[in-house]
Scaffold this motif. Sequence first.
Motif, PDB file in Angstrom:
ATOM      1  N   THR A 163       0.864  -1.174   0.000  1.00  0.00           N
ATOM      2  CA  THR A 163       0.000   0.000   0.000  1.00  0.00           C
ATOM      3  C   THR A 163       0.900   1.222   0.000  1.00  0.00           C
ATOM      4  OG1 THR A 163      -1.758  -1.129   1.196  1.00  0.00           O
ATOM      5  CG2 THR A 163      -1.776   1.279   1.254  1.00  0.00           C
ATOM      6  N   GLY A 164       0.733   2.080  -0.993  1.00  0.00           N
ATOM      7  CA  GLY A 164       1.479   3.330  -1.067  1.00  0.00           C
ATOM      8  C   GLY A 164       0.608   4.466  -0.568  1.00  0.00           C
ATOM      9  N   VAL A 165       1.155   5.273   0.323  1.00  0.00           N
ATOM     10  CA  VAL A 165       0.411   6.375   0.925  1.00  0.00           C
ATOM     11  C   VAL A 165       1.180   7.669   0.722  1.00  0.00           C
ATOM     12  CG1 VAL A 165      -0.609   7.259   3.056  1.00  0.00           C
ATOM     13  CG2 VAL A 165      -0.479   4.786   2.686  1.00  0.00           C
ATOM     14  N   GLY A 166       0.557   8.633   0.087  1.00  0.00           N
ATOM     15  CA  GLY A 166       1.163   9.946  -0.050  1.00  0.00           C
ATOM     16  C   GLY A 166       1.009  10.722   1.248  1.00  0.00           C
ATOM     17  N   VAL A 167       2.094  11.327   1.714  1.00  0.00           N
ATOM     18  CA  VAL A 167       2.084  12.093   2.960  1.00  0.00           C
ATOM     19  C   VAL A 167       2.717  13.459   2.738  1.00  0.00           C
ATOM     20  CG1 VAL A 167       2.137  10.024   4.425  1.00  0.00           C
ATOM     21  CG2 VAL A 167       4.289  11.100   3.741  1.00  0.00           C
ATOM     22  N   ALA A 168       2.423  14.392   3.625  1.00  0.00           N
ATOM     23  CA  ALA A 168       2.986  15.738   3.515  1.00  0.00           C
ATOM     24  C   ALA A 168       4.444  15.778   3.941  1.00  0.00           C
ATOM     25  CB  ALA A 168       2.172  16.718   4.362  1.00  0.00           C
ATOM     26  N   ALA A 169       4.799  14.993   4.971  1.00  0.00           N
ATOM     27  CA  ALA A 169       6.167  15.022   5.481  1.00  0.00           C
ATOM     28  C   ALA A 169       6.418  13.777   6.315  1.00  0.00           C
ATOM     29  CB  ALA A 169       6.389  16.269   6.335  1.00  0.00           C
ATOM     30  N   LEU A 170       7.694  13.504   6.560  1.00  0.00           N
ATOM     31  CA  LEU A 170       8.114  12.419   7.451  1.00  0.00           C
ATOM     32  C   LEU A 170       8.886  13.038   8.623  1.00  0.00           C
ATOM     33  CD1 LEU A 170       9.118   9.841   4.714  1.00  0.00           C
ATOM     34  CD2 LEU A 170       7.146   9.701   6.246  1.00  0.00           C
ATOM     35  N   ALA A 171       9.601  12.228   9.372  1.00  0.00           N
ATOM     36  CA  ALA A 171      10.263  12.681  10.600  1.00  0.00           C
ATOM     37  C   ALA A 171      11.362  13.707  10.374  1.00  0.00           C
ATOM     38  CB  ALA A 171      10.825  11.488  11.361  1.00  0.00           C
ATOM     39  N   GLY A 172      11.959  13.724   9.188  1.00  0.00           N
ATOM     40  CA  GLY A 172      13.024  14.683   8.889  1.00  0.00           C
ATOM     41  C   GLY A 172      12.768  15.344   7.552  1.00  0.00           C
ATOM     42  N   PRO A 173      13.209  16.584   7.377  1.00  0.00           N
ATOM     43  CA  PRO A 173      12.922  17.321   6.143  1.00  0.00           C
ATOM     44  C   PRO A 173      13.576  16.746   4.890  1.00  0.00           C
ATOM     45  CG  PRO A 173      14.480  18.529   7.499  1.00  0.00           C
ATOM     46  CD  PRO A 173      14.014  17.361   8.315  1.00  0.00           C
ATOM     47  N   ASP A 174      14.625  15.937   5.054  1.00  0.00           N
ATOM     48  CA  ASP A 174      15.327  15.368   3.906  1.00  0.00           C
ATOM     49  C   ASP A 174      14.829  13.967   3.552  1.00  0.00           C
ATOM     50  OD1 ASP A 174      16.318  14.458   6.311  1.00  0.00           O
ATOM     51  OD2 ASP A 174      18.396  14.337   5.644  1.00  0.00           O
ATOM     52  N   LEU A 175      13.866  13.447   4.311  1.00  0.00           N
ATOM     53  CA  LEU A 175      13.351  12.097   4.071  1.00  0.00           C
ATOM     54  C   LEU A 175      12.183  12.131   3.095  1.00  0.00           C
ATOM     55  CD1 LEU A 175      13.466  10.824   7.748  1.00  0.00           C
ATOM     56  CD2 LEU A 175      15.125  10.382   5.908  1.00  0.00           C
ATOM     57  N   LEU A 176      12.266  11.295   2.062  1.00  0.00           N
ATOM     58  CA  LEU A 176      11.254  11.262   1.011  1.00  0.00           C
ATOM     59  C   LEU A 176      10.345  10.046   1.089  1.00  0.00           C
ATOM     60  CD1 LEU A 176      13.565  12.240  -1.993  1.00  0.00           C
ATOM     61  CD2 LEU A 176      12.101  13.754  -0.610  1.00  0.00           C
ATOM     62  N   VAL A 177      10.774   9.003   1.817  1.00  0.00           N
ATOM     63  CA  VAL A 177      10.037   7.745   1.831  1.00  0.00           C
ATOM     64  C   VAL A 177      10.298   6.998   3.141  1.00  0.00           C
ATOM     65  CG1 VAL A 177      11.886   6.529   0.610  1.00  0.00           C
ATOM     66  CG2 VAL A 177       9.567   5.634   0.482  1.00  0.00           C
ATOM     67  N   GLU A 178       9.309   6.222   3.544  1.00  0.00           N
ATOM     68  CA  GLU A 178       9.436   5.347   4.711  1.00  0.00           C
ATOM     69  C   GLU A 178       8.720   4.038   4.378  1.00  0.00           C
ATOM     70  OE1 GLU A 178       8.077   5.396   9.405  1.00  0.00           O
ATOM     71  OE2 GLU A 178       8.593   7.273   8.411  1.00  0.00           O
ATOM     72  N   VAL A 179       9.314   2.915   4.755  1.00  0.00           N
ATOM     73  CA  VAL A 179       8.756   1.603   4.424  1.00  0.00           C
ATOM     74  C   VAL A 179       8.627   0.768   5.703  1.00  0.00           C
ATOM     75  CG1 VAL A 179       9.084  -0.528   3.098  1.00  0.00           C
ATOM     76  CG2 VAL A 179       9.833   1.662   2.141  1.00  0.00           C
ATOM     77  N   GLU A 180       7.408   0.262   5.944  1.00  0.00           N
ATOM     78  CA  GLU A 180       7.209  -0.663   7.064  1.00  0.00           C
ATOM     79  C   GLU A 180       6.746  -1.996   6.533  1.00  0.00           C
ATOM     80  OE1 GLU A 180       4.354   1.329   9.611  1.00  0.00           O
ATOM     81  OE2 GLU A 180       2.684   0.408   8.559  1.00  0.00           O
ATOM     82  N   ALA A 181       7.005  -3.064   7.307  1.00  0.00           N
ATOM     83  CA  ALA A 181       6.715  -4.408   6.835  1.00  0.00           C
ATOM     84  C   ALA A 181       6.128  -5.270   7.938  1.00  0.00           C
ATOM     85  CB  ALA A 181       8.010  -5.070   6.325  1.00  0.00           C
ATOM     86  N   THR A 182       5.303  -6.225   7.516  1.00  0.00           N
ATOM     87  CA  THR A 182       4.807  -7.269   8.388  1.00  0.00           C
ATOM     88  C   THR A 182       5.204  -8.589   7.740  1.00  0.00           C
ATOM     89  OG1 THR A 182       2.927  -5.909   9.053  1.00  0.00           O
ATOM     90  CG2 THR A 182       2.771  -8.275   9.475  1.00  0.00           C
ATOM     91  N   ALA A 183       5.789  -9.477   8.533  1.00  0.00           N
ATOM     92  CA  ALA A 183       6.244 -10.773   8.021  1.00  0.00           C
ATOM     93  C   ALA A 183       5.726 -11.879   8.930  1.00  0.00           C
ATOM     94  CB  ALA A 183       7.771 -10.804   7.964  1.00  0.00           C
ATOM     95  N   ILE A 184       5.805 -13.101   8.433  1.00  0.00           N
ATOM     96  CA  ILE A 184       5.425 -14.274   9.213  1.00  0.00           C
ATOM     97  C   ILE A 184       6.463 -15.361   8.983  1.00  0.00           C
ATOM     98  CG2 ILE A 184       3.933 -15.239   7.422  1.00  0.00           C
ATOM     99  CD1 ILE A 184       2.013 -15.953   9.822  1.00  0.00           C
ATOM    100  N   THR A 185       6.855 -16.023  10.042  1.00  0.00           N
ATOM    101  CA  THR A 185       7.819 -17.112   9.938  1.00  0.00           C
ATOM    102  C   THR A 185       7.293 -18.314  10.694  1.00  0.00           C
ATOM    103  OG1 THR A 185       9.057 -16.432  11.894  1.00  0.00           O
ATOM    104  CG2 THR A 185       9.778 -15.515   9.790  1.00  0.00           C
ATOM    105  N   GLY A 186       7.985 -19.415  10.520  1.00  0.00           N
ATOM    106  CA  GLY A 186       7.626 -20.629  11.253  1.00  0.00           C
ATOM    107  C   GLY A 186       6.527 -21.346  10.577  1.00  0.00           C
TER     108      GLY A 186
END
Length: 135
Positions: free
Chosen positions: A112-135
């Motif tokens: 899912t791609g989400v357009g945002v106004a800003a992130l934690a720092g002014p030089d950051l353009l993208v942030e990626v989070e993940a959910t995984a499953i093992t076992g």
Amino acid sequence: MAVTLVNPEGLPKVDLYRQVSIASGTRLVFIAGQVACDADGVTIGEGDLAAQVEQCYLNVGTALAEAGASFDDVVKLTVYLVDWTPDKMPLLLDGVARAATKLKTTSAPPLTGVGVAALAGPDLLVEVEATAITG
């Protein structure tokens, strides 16, 4: 393998990801949003979306490895993009492809791609989070 990725008939087929992730593992792994910083906190690829996407994916890969997982175990990605417009898609795809080559993966979990106004720092353009499953 704990994750099966599919594109069902009747849904668009997108090269960047699969529409459905079927998980059969027993251990959930949640990776916090990763930005384009190295281990010292230095921003990689300032002003370069493709380079930042690549670094974010590499950071996710590092976090997954710590949990004994890889991109083959990812069931869902969320990508937050500053000032997103569709004309930036080639840069996103380039960054993902470069990271996939380094990570030696062809996994394309639901995204899912989400357009945002800003992130934690002014030089950051993208942030990626993940959910995984093992076992």
